[in-house]
Design an enzyme around this catalytic site. Structure first.
Site, PDB file in Angstrom:
ATOM      1  N   GLU A  91      -0.877 -31.142  24.722  1.00 52.18           N
ATOM      2  CA  GLU A  91      -0.203 -32.353  24.248  1.00 52.18           C
ATOM      3  C   GLU A  91      -0.818 -33.631  24.806  1.00 52.18           C
ATOM      4  O   GLU A  91      -0.145 -34.658  24.905  1.00 52.18           O
ATOM      5  CB  GLU A  91       1.306 -32.286  24.511  1.00 52.18           C
ATOM      6  CG  GLU A  91       1.993 -31.139  23.775  1.00 52.18           C
ATOM      7  CD  GLU A  91       3.508 -31.218  23.799  1.00 52.18           C
ATOM      8  OE1 GLU A  91       4.061 -32.088  24.499  1.00 52.18           O
ATOM      9  OE2 GLU A  91       4.152 -30.400  23.101  1.00 52.18           O
ATOM     10  N   GLU A 116       4.457 -23.599  20.898  1.00 55.82           N
ATOM     11  CA  GLU A 116       5.764 -23.949  21.473  1.00 55.82           C
ATOM     12  C   GLU A 116       6.755 -24.164  20.345  1.00 55.82           C
ATOM     13  O   GLU A 116       6.467 -24.879  19.380  1.00 55.82           O
ATOM     14  CB  GLU A 116       5.706 -25.238  22.309  1.00 55.82           C
ATOM     15  CG  GLU A 116       5.042 -25.124  23.649  1.00 55.82           C
ATOM     16  CD  GLU A 116       5.173 -26.412  24.463  1.00 55.82           C
ATOM     17  OE1 GLU A 116       6.226 -27.086  24.333  1.00 55.82           O
ATOM     18  OE2 GLU A 116       4.237 -26.731  25.208  1.00 55.82           O
TER      19      GLU A 116
END
Length: 293
Positions: free
Chosen positions: A122, A228
């Site tokens: 991320e 995720e």
């Protein structure tokens, strides 16, 4: 696509959903903040194997922090588990330590415990590094494995980011550097949409297919993995998304189970350690809700 040796063996042995990697994101720290030992990683692997669906794979975010790989890799080998490796990319000294930790374990244990390598997590979403830098680091880690171990042809190297980062055309250079792309998608956090549990399935798959379309255009042949996703069991609501055990159960049954059946999937998270309770097992390692698919 190039798979680790173990992945090829599993793909040959199973068909359908059983051929996909499925597992959980896992923390380097225990709930009390202490670093996990080899024995505690072994307990995590054995806990996953005891759950409905028999999970054997975990995703780790880093390699050197808390001696993460040094403790987790022998635990994986002792329990028949596998690891999706994380390399933390921020700060040059930290990045160098991460690379060395990965190199040390592959020189010691080989690669049969490894699912793949994620260079960063991320970073694009947070704006911590420009896309060209992440791409450069992906090539760098792949080159390290090739030059110093000679095994790069059997190891997939990619990057994990939010689905919103992947559909940003400014990040195409990262997709082009990846063997695989890991997408993180949480309908719970999509506050600008009708993000209640009744629409969560649609929001999730819409995000996955948007990423697949972008990846197919920028780097045909690169796989998209779900790295995720999850639903919290308590906490504050985000627009129509209400955290509860009932809704987490529904999200698991309707959305996560469908993801297991259609591609490599790593759920967030095995046991709580963050701000919101996403964990699927409690402090005694018992399931919080029904994890059967």
């Amino acid at each position: 696509m190039k798979f680790p040796t173990l992945a090829l063996a599993l793909a040959a042995a199973f068909t359908g959903a059983d051929a996909y990697w499925k597992g959980f994101n896992n923390q380097a720290n225990n709930v009390d903040g202490s670093c996990k030992s080899q024995a505690e990683y072994e307990n995590d692997f054995n806990t996953m194997k005891s759950l409905p669906g028999y999970f054997t794979s975990m995703r780790l975010y880093a390699s050197s922090d808390c001696n993460q790989l040094a403790n987790a890799v022998p635990a994986a080998l002792a329990t028949g588990g596998q690891i999706l490796v994380g390399i933390w990319t921020e700060d040059d000294d930290h990045y160098a330590a991460e690379k060395q930790a990965l190199l040390s374990v592959v020189q010691t244990y080989g690669f049969d415990w490894m699912v793949a390598v994620s260079v960063g997590s991320e970073d694009l979403y947070r704006g911590d590094a420009p896309a060209w830098r992440i791409a450069q680091q992906i090539y760098d880690v792949r080159g390290m494995l090739s030059i110093q171990t000679g095994y790069s042809s059997n190891v997939q190297v990619g990057h994990v980011d939010t689905w919103t980062a992947w559909v940003d055309p400014n990040n195409e250079v990262v997709i082009q550097a990846c063997d695989w792309v890991g997408t993180d998608g949480y309908p719970y956090y999509q506050g600008t949409y009708d993000n209640g549990i009744d629409n969560a399935y649609n929001l999730f798959w819409d995000s996955v297919y948007q990423v697949r379309d972008v990846v197919n255009a920028a780097h045909p042949g690169a796989w998209v993995w779900v790295t995720e996703t999850g639903w919290p069991t308590a906490g504050a609501s985000v627009n129509n998304a209400v955290p509860s055990i009932e809704n987490a159960q529904a999200y698991w049954s309707q959305t996560i189970c469908s993801s297991f059946a259609h591609g490599h999937t790593f759920v967030y998270v095995l046991q709580d350690g963050g701000d919101l309770p996403f964990g699927v097992v409690d402090s005694n390692f018992n399931p919080v809700y029904n994890l059967a698919c």
